[in-house]
Design an enzyme around this catalytic site. Structure first.
Site, PDB file in Angstrom:
ATOM      1  N   ASP A   1     -14.422  52.175 100.193  1.00 47.71           N
ATOM      2  CA  ASP A   1     -15.274  53.277 100.649  1.00 47.71           C
ATOM      3  C   ASP A   1     -14.960  54.499  99.774  1.00 47.71           C
ATOM      4  OD1 ASP A   1     -16.939  54.890 102.389  1.00 47.71           O
ATOM      5  OD2 ASP A   1     -15.119  55.647 103.323  1.00 47.71           O
ATOM      6  N   SER A   2     -15.755  55.529  99.927  1.00 46.84           N
ATOM      7  CA  SER A   2     -15.497  56.785  99.207  1.00 46.84           C
ATOM      8  C   SER A   2     -14.211  57.454  99.705  1.00 46.84           C
ATOM      9  CB  SER A   2     -16.667  57.741  99.422  1.00 46.84           C
ATOM     10  OG  SER A   2     -16.748  58.071 100.796  1.00 46.84           O
TER      11      SER A   2
ATOM     12  N   CYS B   1     -19.276  51.375 102.851  1.00 45.52           N
ATOM     13  CA  CYS B   1     -19.811  52.722 102.633  1.00 45.52           C
ATOM     14  C   CYS B   1     -21.330  52.596 102.534  1.00 45.52           C
ATOM     15  CB  CYS B   1     -19.229  53.279 101.341  1.00 45.52           C
ATOM     16  SG  CYS B   1     -19.856  54.895 100.859  1.00 45.52           S
TER      17      CYS B   1
ATOM     18  N   CYS C   1     -22.975  56.320 108.541  1.00 45.80           N
ATOM     19  CA  CYS C   1     -21.924  56.600 107.546  1.00 45.80           C
ATOM     20  C   CYS C   1     -20.633  56.122 108.179  1.00 45.80           C
ATOM     21  CB  CYS C   1     -21.852  58.095 107.255  1.00 45.80           C
ATOM     22  SG  CYS C   1     -20.371  58.592 106.336  1.00 45.80           S
TER      23      CYS C   1
ATOM     24  N   GLU D   1     -12.138  63.410 106.400  1.00 47.09           N
ATOM     25  CA  GLU D   1     -11.119  63.255 105.342  1.00 47.09           C
ATOM     26  C   GLU D   1      -9.946  64.220 105.571  1.00 47.09           C
ATOM     27  OE1 GLU D   1     -11.078  61.323 102.087  1.00 47.09           O
ATOM     28  OE2 GLU D   1     -12.284  60.080 103.418  1.00 47.09           O
TER      29      GLU D   1
ATOM     30  N   HIS E   1     -17.645  56.999 107.993  1.00 47.51           N
ATOM     31  CA  HIS E   1     -16.694  58.007 108.478  1.00 47.51           C
ATOM     32  C   HIS E   1     -16.998  58.412 109.924  1.00 47.51           C
ATOM     33  CE1 HIS E   1     -15.674  58.556 104.228  1.00 47.51           C
ATOM     34  NE2 HIS E   1     -14.699  59.377 104.570  1.00 47.51           N
TER      35      HIS E   1
HETATM   36  N1  DGL Z   1     -18.352  56.500 104.319  1.00 47.87           N
HETATM   37  C1  DGL Z   1     -19.428  56.866 103.430  1.00 47.87           C
HETATM   38  C2  DGL Z   1     -20.747  56.283 103.963  1.00 47.87           C
HETATM   39  O1  DGL Z   1     -20.709  55.348 104.725  1.00 47.87           O
HETATM   40  C3  DGL Z   1     -19.405  58.347 103.207  1.00 47.87           C
HETATM   41  C4  DGL Z   1     -20.055  58.748 101.956  1.00 47.87           C
HETATM   42  C5  DGL Z   1     -19.548  60.015 101.356  1.00 47.87           C
HETATM   43  O2  DGL Z   1     -18.465  60.007 100.834  1.00 47.87           O
HETATM   44  O3  DGL Z   1     -20.309  60.997 101.390  1.00 47.87           O
HETATM   45  O4  DGL Z   1     -21.816  56.716 103.618  1.00 47.87           O
END
Ligand code: DGL
Length: 258
Positions: free
Chosen positions: A12-13, A75, A186, A154, A188
């Site tokens: 993931d990011s 992600c 998302c 985060e 997160h």
């Molecule tokens: N967890 C990512 C998602 O599902 C977040 C993306 C981001 O870093 O903006 O979209």
């Protein structure tokens, strides 16, 4: 080498994909996992398409060095930007993406009013547009980008006044009783689910795509003969592109306790 015994790569990011890893480990506890959160470059959702494609390919290349047998793109943003590129590059490996859980939300009642919360990029990309077109006659679909929410997660802001204030402002246009469902598009966002529920009220049903992605991963591994035959609990390795250990510690906390 018995490929079935290789780990599943999940990325993931940042720390958000841990919400998917939790579902994977609950469904397939005997598998080994390597998780990579690119927190040094989060958020992805407000970057350009080209940047997210480049970062996503780099994340996958990093996991490749761990001899992973499958890639789970945990992600929504990276999936919408680059899952096609990944499937081209890793044609011999299952590549599983995630998308907003619109399907279950649209079936809660006749003509529901559903709000999809996701990053600006996920909502803008063709993949989501297609998904929306598939269900648009079955109810009312509203979309709401939430720039800044990934940054709060985060930073470990998973409850409290700052988060609640952000969400109250974000949902100001949707008073209680106006929505049937919210889709957390998302990875997160499941970590702030409780506060979302409190702000929107108990009546609103909340969905996310984690469990569906885990089931799809299991199905693909079974289909390709890659399910791990080992018994007992598998190993979970947590990694981050962010130096200093704090993000790995947050990943561990979210994986074990949250
Ligand atoms: N967890 C990512 C998602 O599902 C977040 C993306 C981001 O870093 O903006 O979209």
């Amino acid at each position: 080498m018995d490929k079935r015994k290789c780990p599943i790569g999940v990325f993931d990011s940042g720390v958000g994909g841990i919400s998917v890893l939790r579902e994977l480990a609950a469904l397939m506890p005997n598998e080994d996992y390597v998780y990579y959160g690119d927190s040094a470059h989060a958020p992805y959702g407000t970057k350009t398409l080209e940047e997210v494609q480049r970062l996503t390919l780099a994340d996958a290349a990093f996991l490749e060095t761990y001899q992973v047998k499958a890639l789970v793109v945990a992600c929504n943003t990276a999936t919408s930007a680059a899952v096609g590129l990944l499937r081209e590059k890793y044609a011999d490996m299952p590549v599983i993406g995630i998308e907003p859980a619109l399907k279950p939300a649209m079936s809660v009642k006749v003509h529901p009013r559903v709000l999809v919360l996701a990053t600006p990029m996920t909502l803008r990309e063709e993949k989501f547009r297609q998904l929306m077109r598939r269900y648009e006659t079955e109810g009312e679909i509203l979309t709401l980008p939430a720039p800044g929410l990934v940054e709060l997660v985060e930073a470990g802001e998973l409850s409290g006044e700052k988060l609640e204030g952000y969400l109250r402002e974000l949902f100001a246009a949707y008073p209680a009783g106006e929505l049937d469902c919210v889709v957390l598009g998302c990875t997160h966002y499941p970590f702030v689910r409780q506060t979302v529920q409190r702000v929107l009220g108990k009546r609103v049903m909340i969905f996310d795509g984690g469990a569906g992605t885990a089931r799809e991963t299991k199905r693909r591994l079974r289909e390709t003969g890659l399910l791990n035959p080992q018994q007992g609990k598998g190993a979970v390795t947590l990694l981050s592109s962010s130096e200093g250990g704090a993000m790995v510690a947050l990943e561990r906390m979210l994986f074990e306790k949250y």
